[in-house]
Design a protein around this motif. Structure first.
Motif, short mmCIF file in Angstrom:
data_model
loop_
_atom_site.label_atom_id
_atom_site.label_comp_id
_atom_site.label_asym_id
_atom_site.label_seq_id
_atom_site.Cartn_x
_atom_site.Cartn_y
_atom_site.Cartn_z
N LEU A 13 0.82 -1.20 0.00
CA LEU A 13 0.00 0.00 0.00
C LEU A 13 0.86 1.26 0.00
O LEU A 13 0.56 2.23 -0.68
CB LEU A 13 -0.94 0.01 1.20
N THR A 17 0.94 4.09 -2.97
CA THR A 17 0.73 5.50 -2.69
C THR A 17 1.92 6.32 -3.19
O THR A 17 1.75 7.37 -3.80
CB THR A 17 0.52 5.72 -1.18
N THR A 39 -5.79 3.72 -5.85
CA THR A 39 -6.82 2.68 -5.88
C THR A 39 -6.64 1.80 -4.66
O THR A 39 -5.53 1.51 -4.24
CB THR A 39 -6.69 1.84 -7.15
N THR A 40 -7.75 1.39 -4.10
CA THR A 40 -7.68 0.52 -2.93
C THR A 40 -7.63 -0.92 -3.40
O THR A 40 -8.32 -1.30 -4.35
CB THR A 40 -8.87 0.74 -2.00
N ASP A 41 -6.84 -1.69 -2.74
CA ASP A 41 -6.69 -3.10 -3.06
C ASP A 41 -7.96 -3.82 -2.60
O ASP A 41 -8.30 -3.77 -1.41
CB ASP A 41 -5.45 -3.65 -2.35
#
Length: 137
Positions: A13, A17, A39-41
């Motif tokens: 993450l 970022t 984007t979020t995993d």
């Protein structure tokens, strides 16, 4: 249980970022480009849920005196970059007892493997499900 070189969830993450920040900037120097939305995993929530399920299973195994099974769950928690459960264990009179809890966990791991977006995570969760199933046999 290793599936090859692992990049811890938090590290992945942070890298995502950092990558998003690195690609933002100015196109011609006249106006700033809006920051990219990281984007979020989709697997983060799945892993968090599995970690909670494994922690409960570890505690139930410990409460029932099955240290080998508790050790298996601790290993699985660590493979997902989690911290094994500590503290108060649930009552031994969990619905269905230890065998029932393990059967539920095995099915939850199976469903999680099918739901995983990452192939490596799906393989890891499937192997965890197989390990629990093997212990039940």
């Amino acid at each position: 249980m290793s599936v090859g070189p692992r990049l811890h969830r938090r590290s992945a993450l942070a890298l995502a970022t950092a990558g998003a920040v690195a690609v933002t900037g100015c196109d011609d120097g006249s106006r700033p480009t809006p920051l990219a939305t990281p984007t979020t995993d989709p697997d983060v929530a799945l892993v968090d849920r599995v970690l909670r399920q494994l922690a409960l299973a570890q505690r139930v195994a410990e409460a029932n005196g099955d240290q080998d099974l508790a050790a298996l769950h601790r290993t699985h928690i660590e493979a997902l970059d989690g911290t094994p459960a500590t503290g108060t264990v649930p009552l031994k009179s969990a619905p269905g007892g230890l065998a029932g809890a393990e059967k539920r966990l095995q099915k939850q791991l199976e469903r999680a493997a099918l739901a995983a977006a990452s192939g490596a995570l799906a393989r890891l969760l499937a192997s965890m499900s197989a390990a629990v199933s093997q212990r039940l046999a």
